[in-house]
Write a protein that holds these residues in place. Structure first.
Motif, PDB file in Angstrom:
ATOM      1  N   LYS A 230       4.259   3.694  -4.420  1.00  0.00           N
ATOM      2  CA  LYS A 230       3.625   4.533  -5.434  1.00  0.00           C
ATOM      3  C   LYS A 230       3.958   3.940  -6.805  1.00  0.00           C
ATOM      4  O   LYS A 230       4.741   4.470  -7.583  1.00  0.00           O
ATOM      5  CB  LYS A 230       4.122   5.980  -5.339  1.00  0.00           C
ATOM      6  CG  LYS A 230       4.013   6.592  -3.955  1.00  0.00           C
ATOM      7  CD  LYS A 230       2.576   6.606  -3.445  1.00  0.00           C
ATOM      8  CE  LYS A 230       2.486   7.220  -2.051  1.00  0.00           C
ATOM      9  NZ  LYS A 230       1.124   7.140  -1.492  1.00  0.00           N
TER      10      LYS A 230
ATOM     11  N   LEU B 248      -2.516  -5.325  -5.700  1.00  0.00           N
ATOM     12  CA  LEU B 248      -3.525  -5.174  -4.649  1.00  0.00           C
ATOM     13  C   LEU B 248      -4.931  -5.416  -5.206  1.00  0.00           C
ATOM     14  O   LEU B 248      -5.769  -6.065  -4.565  1.00  0.00           O
ATOM     15  CB  LEU B 248      -3.442  -3.779  -4.041  1.00  0.00           C
ATOM     16  CG  LEU B 248      -2.314  -3.527  -3.043  1.00  0.00           C
ATOM     17  CD1 LEU B 248      -2.265  -2.049  -2.668  1.00  0.00           C
ATOM     18  CD2 LEU B 248      -2.490  -4.373  -1.789  1.00  0.00           C
ATOM     19  N   ILE B 249      -5.202  -4.904  -6.385  1.00  0.00           N
ATOM     20  CA  ILE B 249      -6.516  -5.092  -7.010  1.00  0.00           C
ATOM     21  C   ILE B 249      -6.754  -6.570  -7.297  1.00  0.00           C
ATOM     22  O   ILE B 249      -7.844  -7.108  -7.042  1.00  0.00           O
ATOM     23  CB  ILE B 249      -6.621  -4.259  -8.304  1.00  0.00           C
ATOM     24  CG1 ILE B 249      -6.615  -2.764  -7.966  1.00  0.00           C
ATOM     25  CG2 ILE B 249      -7.873  -4.629  -9.089  1.00  0.00           C
ATOM     26  CD1 ILE B 249      -6.527  -1.857  -9.177  1.00  0.00           C
TER      27      ILE B 249
ATOM     28  N   ASN C 230      -5.714   6.890  -5.933  1.00  0.00           N
ATOM     29  CA  ASN C 230      -5.680   6.658  -7.377  1.00  0.00           C
ATOM     30  C   ASN C 230      -7.084   6.297  -7.889  1.00  0.00           C
ATOM     31  O   ASN C 230      -7.762   5.465  -7.297  1.00  0.00           O
ATOM     32  CB  ASN C 230      -4.695   5.513  -7.676  1.00  0.00           C
ATOM     33  CG  ASN C 230      -4.402   5.374  -9.157  1.00  0.00           C
ATOM     34  OD1 ASN C 230      -5.307   5.248  -9.974  1.00  0.00           O
ATOM     35  ND2 ASN C 230      -3.121   5.383  -9.491  1.00  0.00           N
TER      36      ASN C 230
ATOM     37  N   LEU D 265      -6.618  -0.579  -0.683  1.00  0.00           N
ATOM     38  CA  LEU D 265      -7.106   0.155  -1.853  1.00  0.00           C
ATOM     39  C   LEU D 265      -7.908   1.388  -1.431  1.00  0.00           C
ATOM     40  O   LEU D 265      -7.853   2.435  -2.076  1.00  0.00           O
ATOM     41  CB  LEU D 265      -7.979  -0.762  -2.722  1.00  0.00           C
ATOM     42  CG  LEU D 265      -7.249  -1.857  -3.500  1.00  0.00           C
ATOM     43  CD1 LEU D 265      -8.259  -2.800  -4.155  1.00  0.00           C
ATOM     44  CD2 LEU D 265      -6.329  -1.246  -4.561  1.00  0.00           C
TER      45      LEU D 265
ATOM     46  N   ASP E 177       2.296   1.468 -10.171  1.00  0.00           N
ATOM     47  CA  ASP E 177       1.165   0.795 -10.820  1.00  0.00           C
ATOM     48  C   ASP E 177       1.236  -0.711 -10.635  1.00  0.00           C
ATOM     49  O   ASP E 177       0.205  -1.392 -10.546  1.00  0.00           O
ATOM     50  CB  ASP E 177       1.150   1.126 -12.320  1.00  0.00           C
ATOM     51  CG  ASP E 177       0.679   2.558 -12.581  1.00  0.00           C
ATOM     52  OD1 ASP E 177       0.041   3.136 -11.667  1.00  0.00           O
ATOM     53  OD2 ASP E 177       0.948   3.081 -13.674  1.00  0.00           O
TER      54      ASP E 177
ATOM     55  N   ALA F 129       0.818  -1.214   0.000  1.00  0.00           N
ATOM     56  CA  ALA F 129       0.000   0.000   0.000  1.00  0.00           C
ATOM     57  C   ALA F 129       0.849   1.259   0.000  1.00  0.00           C
ATOM     58  O   ALA F 129       0.388   2.331  -0.425  1.00  0.00           O
ATOM     59  CB  ALA F 129      -0.920  -0.007   1.222  1.00  0.00           C
TER      60      ALA F 129
ATOM     61  N   LEU G  77      -0.159  -1.421  -7.200  1.00  0.00           N
ATOM     62  CA  LEU G  77      -1.602  -1.194  -7.200  1.00  0.00           C
ATOM     63  C   LEU G  77      -2.332  -2.321  -7.926  1.00  0.00           C
ATOM     64  O   LEU G  77      -3.362  -2.829  -7.448  1.00  0.00           O
ATOM     65  CB  LEU G  77      -1.908   0.148  -7.856  1.00  0.00           C
ATOM     66  CG  LEU G  77      -3.393   0.529  -7.973  1.00  0.00           C
ATOM     67  CD1 LEU G  77      -4.066   0.541  -6.604  1.00  0.00           C
ATOM     68  CD2 LEU G  77      -3.541   1.890  -8.657  1.00  0.00           C
ATOM     69  N   ASP G  78      -1.808  -2.734  -9.069  1.00  0.00           N
ATOM     70  CA  ASP G  78      -2.437  -3.825  -9.824  1.00  0.00           C
ATOM     71  C   ASP G  78      -2.446  -5.121  -9.012  1.00  0.00           C
ATOM     72  O   ASP G  78      -3.413  -5.901  -9.072  1.00  0.00           O
ATOM     73  CB  ASP G  78      -1.703  -4.047 -11.148  1.00  0.00           C
ATOM     74  CG  ASP G  78      -1.933  -2.908 -12.139  1.00  0.00           C
ATOM     75  OD1 ASP G  78      -2.903  -2.148 -11.928  1.00  0.00           O
ATOM     76  OD2 ASP G  78      -1.140  -2.778 -13.094  1.00  0.00           O
TER      77      ASP G  78
ATOM     78  N   ASN H 246      -5.914   4.408  -0.972  1.00  0.00           N
ATOM     79  CA  ASN H 246      -5.211   4.867  -2.164  1.00  0.00           C
ATOM     80  C   ASN H 246      -6.094   5.864  -2.925  1.00  0.00           C
ATOM     81  O   ASN H 246      -7.256   5.583  -3.214  1.00  0.00           O
ATOM     82  CB  ASN H 246      -4.871   3.662  -3.057  1.00  0.00           C
ATOM     83  CG  ASN H 246      -3.854   3.989  -4.112  1.00  0.00           C
ATOM     84  OD1 ASN H 246      -3.973   4.976  -4.824  1.00  0.00           O
ATOM     85  ND2 ASN H 246      -2.830   3.150  -4.226  1.00  0.00           N
TER      86      ASN H 246
ATOM     87  N   LYS I 229      -7.942   4.457 -10.226  1.00  0.00           N
ATOM     88  CA  LYS I 229      -8.012   3.026 -10.510  1.00  0.00           C
ATOM     89  C   LYS I 229      -8.382   2.237  -9.252  1.00  0.00           C
ATOM     90  O   LYS I 229      -9.148   1.273  -9.311  1.00  0.00           O
ATOM     91  CB  LYS I 229      -6.668   2.532 -11.063  1.00  0.00           C
ATOM     92  CG  LYS I 229      -6.700   1.066 -11.518  1.00  0.00           C
ATOM     93  CD  LYS I 229      -5.314   0.539 -11.828  1.00  0.00           C
ATOM     94  CE  LYS I 229      -4.793   1.059 -13.147  1.00  0.00           C
ATOM     95  NZ  LYS I 229      -3.512   0.373 -13.526  1.00  0.00           N
ATOM     96  N   ALA I 230      -7.876   2.668  -8.102  1.00  0.00           N
ATOM     97  CA  ALA I 230      -8.189   2.003  -6.837  1.00  0.00           C
ATOM     98  C   ALA I 230      -9.660   2.188  -6.488  1.00  0.00           C
ATOM     99  O   ALA I 230     -10.341   1.242  -6.075  1.00  0.00           O
ATOM    100  CB  ALA I 230      -7.303   2.540  -5.716  1.00  0.00           C
TER     101      ALA I 230
END
Length: 552
Positions: free
Chosen positions: A218, A226-227, A251, A246, A220, A215, A223-224, A249, A253-254
């Motif tokens: 910074k 985590l998703i 972002n 998420l 992508d 988390a 983040l991907d 975050n 996307k999150a």
């Protein structure tokens, strides 16, 4: 003995693996484990002392170490440092040597000695005692210290080399801390290493720790990942952690992933977790989504969670959504959730909505909920609203609810209103409810309750008043009032209720009154009740009174 953690003065300190402990509860547990009875305690203790040769005696180094260690427990770091240094100088072949040297480094850290000196102390310890039980603790201290030094530029190269070495540690906790520290100072391979460990490691605790680390990246790629975990990880606990990560975050996307989870067929616990991450969002799309879930989702618990989430938003759009839920939701429990959420908004707008529901709704349960919610608003206008409901409602349950809600307001005008209804209300049930509400007020005295008893025309209210008199202190005043009722009341049924009220006070003065009743009351049922009441009082005086009755 394995290392275990001891929490002392709010600080976590490890006790020494070889320290001598008194055999107290442990002794008892072992006695049962060996099958000894308590009558053979002496023989059991002798057997235990033979097993633990240190149970009754201590060697010189053991005693000296434990005296020094007691200073650690007390967090007396300066004296602990000196005592451990003296121990190392005197007992060079002791089994406690590595313990003492660890605490020397640790004490220096607590005393804020120069970070580089403390770093070197722990580094020397790890090299000298690679197999010590304290080795991993020392490595973790090195990582924390080295990170500080690396940021200051005073140990950067040396520290990075050390961290890379720690990455190869077989201990997952040490490895993770080292990787995280590398990431903190900009190591490009740290993220890749974390992802590899997550995919290959089956330890849920370690994988959970990695999620929290991800988390903070910074990236992508992080983040991907985590998703992906939030949507597909088999372990629900890990999916929930990924969802919370998420939610923190910013972002887009999150946030899109969170919304997808909410609208998915994921388990309710995960959808709820996703909803909770939206509590502080004021995006109109989010408000619309929560409203739609509250109105249409077949899962009531999820619909209620969405409703409460709207209540946390404190925005005009959210307030309008709550009002629509209040009128349009299919399930009564969801409507109640909207009521309570509206009550939390405070202000005149919330009070007006609640008053409208309390007076106009066809759902009696919802009306009652609105009445109690009115009291929870703590609005200066709540008293007038509840008084209006009490005086205009045609439903007894709603009127009762308004009486109890009034007692929760703690307004000066409440007591006179409740007192009046307790004495004068033509409906015996409402008068009784008013009495109970009045008795719950802090300032009420037994004398005022006696007035209600004396003036009400309802027998049920008079009986209820007797028990309320007994409950309101001081006991001597209550007993005086009740004793007077026993002597003056004509109705035997009320005298009988008075007897049982007196028994609730349960003291010697009550015994005297009850004994007098047994001897002098003209009604046989009242006398029998007084005998039974004496039997319910567990005291020496009550027993003597019963013996006196036998000889009466």
């Amino acid at each position: 003995m394995k290392i275990y953690h001891h929490l002392y003065k709010k600080e976590k300190i490890m006790t020494p693996r070889k320290s001598v402990q008194k055999i107290t509860l442990t002794t008892i547990m072992l006695i049962f484990a060996f099958g000894f009875s308590t009558t053979t305690f002496g023989r059991a203790e002798a057997k235990l002392n033979s097993i633990f040769s240190w149970g009754t005696t201590q060697s010189a180094d053991s005693k000296a170490y434990n005296e020094a260690y007691s200073l650690v427990i007390d967090q007396n770091w300066q004296n602990a440092l000196q005592a451990m240094q003296a121990f190392v100088g005197q007992y060079k072949s002791s089994n406690y040597l590595d313990d003492a040297e660890y605490w020397i480094c640790y004490s220096r850290s607590k005393l804020n000695h120069p970070a580089k000196d403390v770093f070197n102390c722990f580094d020397a310890f790890v090299k000298k005692y690679p197999r010590s039980s304290w080795s991993d603790n020392a490595k973790q201290e090195l990582i924390k210290l080295g990170n500080t030094l690396a940021r200051s530029g005073s140990l950067s190269k040396e520290y990075e080399e050390y961290l890379h070495a720690m990455k190869k540690s077989h201990k997952d906790e040490v490895k993770l801390q080292a990787i995280y520290a590398l990431a903190d100072i900009g190591d490009e391979q740290a993220l890749s290493t974390l992802l590899t460990i997550y995919d290959r490691n089956e330890n849920e605790k370690i994988r959970g720790a990695i999620l929290y680390m991800l988390a903070d990246f910074k990236s992508d790629v992080a983040l991907d990942k985590l998703i992906l975990i939030a949507k597909n990880e088999p372990a629900l606990a890990l999916r929930k952690k990924a969802i919370y990560a998420l939610g923190d975050n910013k972002n887009p996307k999150a946030e899109a992933a969170i919304l997808q989870i909410i609208n998915s067929r994921a388990p309710t616990t995960l959808r709820k977790a996703a909803l909770h991450t939206l509590d502080d969002k004021k995006n109109p799309k989010v408000i619309a989504l929560l409203e739609n879930i509250a109105l249409t989702d077949p899962d009531q618990s999820l619909a209620k969670t969405a409703t409460y989430a709207l209540g946390e938003m404190n925005s005009p759009q959210a307030e309008k959504a709550l009002q629509r839920i209040l009128t349009e939701a299919i399930e009564s429990s969801v409507k109640k959730a909207a009521l309570y959420a509206i009550a939390d908004q405070k202000g005149d707008a919330a009070l007006n909505v609640l008053l409208k529901v309390a007076t106009e709704s066809s759902d009696e349960n919802l009306q009652k909920a609105a009445v109690y919610a009115l009291a929870d608003t703590k609005s200066p206008k709540a008293f007038s609203a509840l008084k209006q409901i009490l005086e205009t409602s045609q439903k007894e349950k709603i009127q009762k609810a308004s009486l109890y809600a009034l007692a929760d307001l703690h307004e000066p005008q409440v007591a006179p209103l409740l007192y009046k209804h307790a004495m004068e209300n033509a409906d015996k049930n409402l008068a009784k409810a008013a009495l109970y509400a009045y008795a719950d007020l802090d300032e009420v005295q037994a004398a005022k309750l006696f007035e209600i008893y004396s003036k009400t025309k309802h027998v049920e209210v008079r009986k209820a008043a007797l028990y309320q008199i007994a409950e309101k202190g001081p006991k001597s005043d209550a007993l005086s009032q009740l004793a007077n009722i026993l002597k003056t009341e004509i109705d035997p049924a009320l005298r009988k209720s008075t007897v049982y009220a007196i028994a609730e006070i349960d003291n010697d003065q009550a015994v005297d009154i009850l004994l007098d009743t047994v001897k002098n009351d003209q009604d046989a049922d009242v006398r029998k009740s007084a005998v039974r009441a004496l039997g319910s009082i567990d005291s020496e005086k009550s027993q003597k009174a019963l013996l006196e009755i036998l000889n009466f």
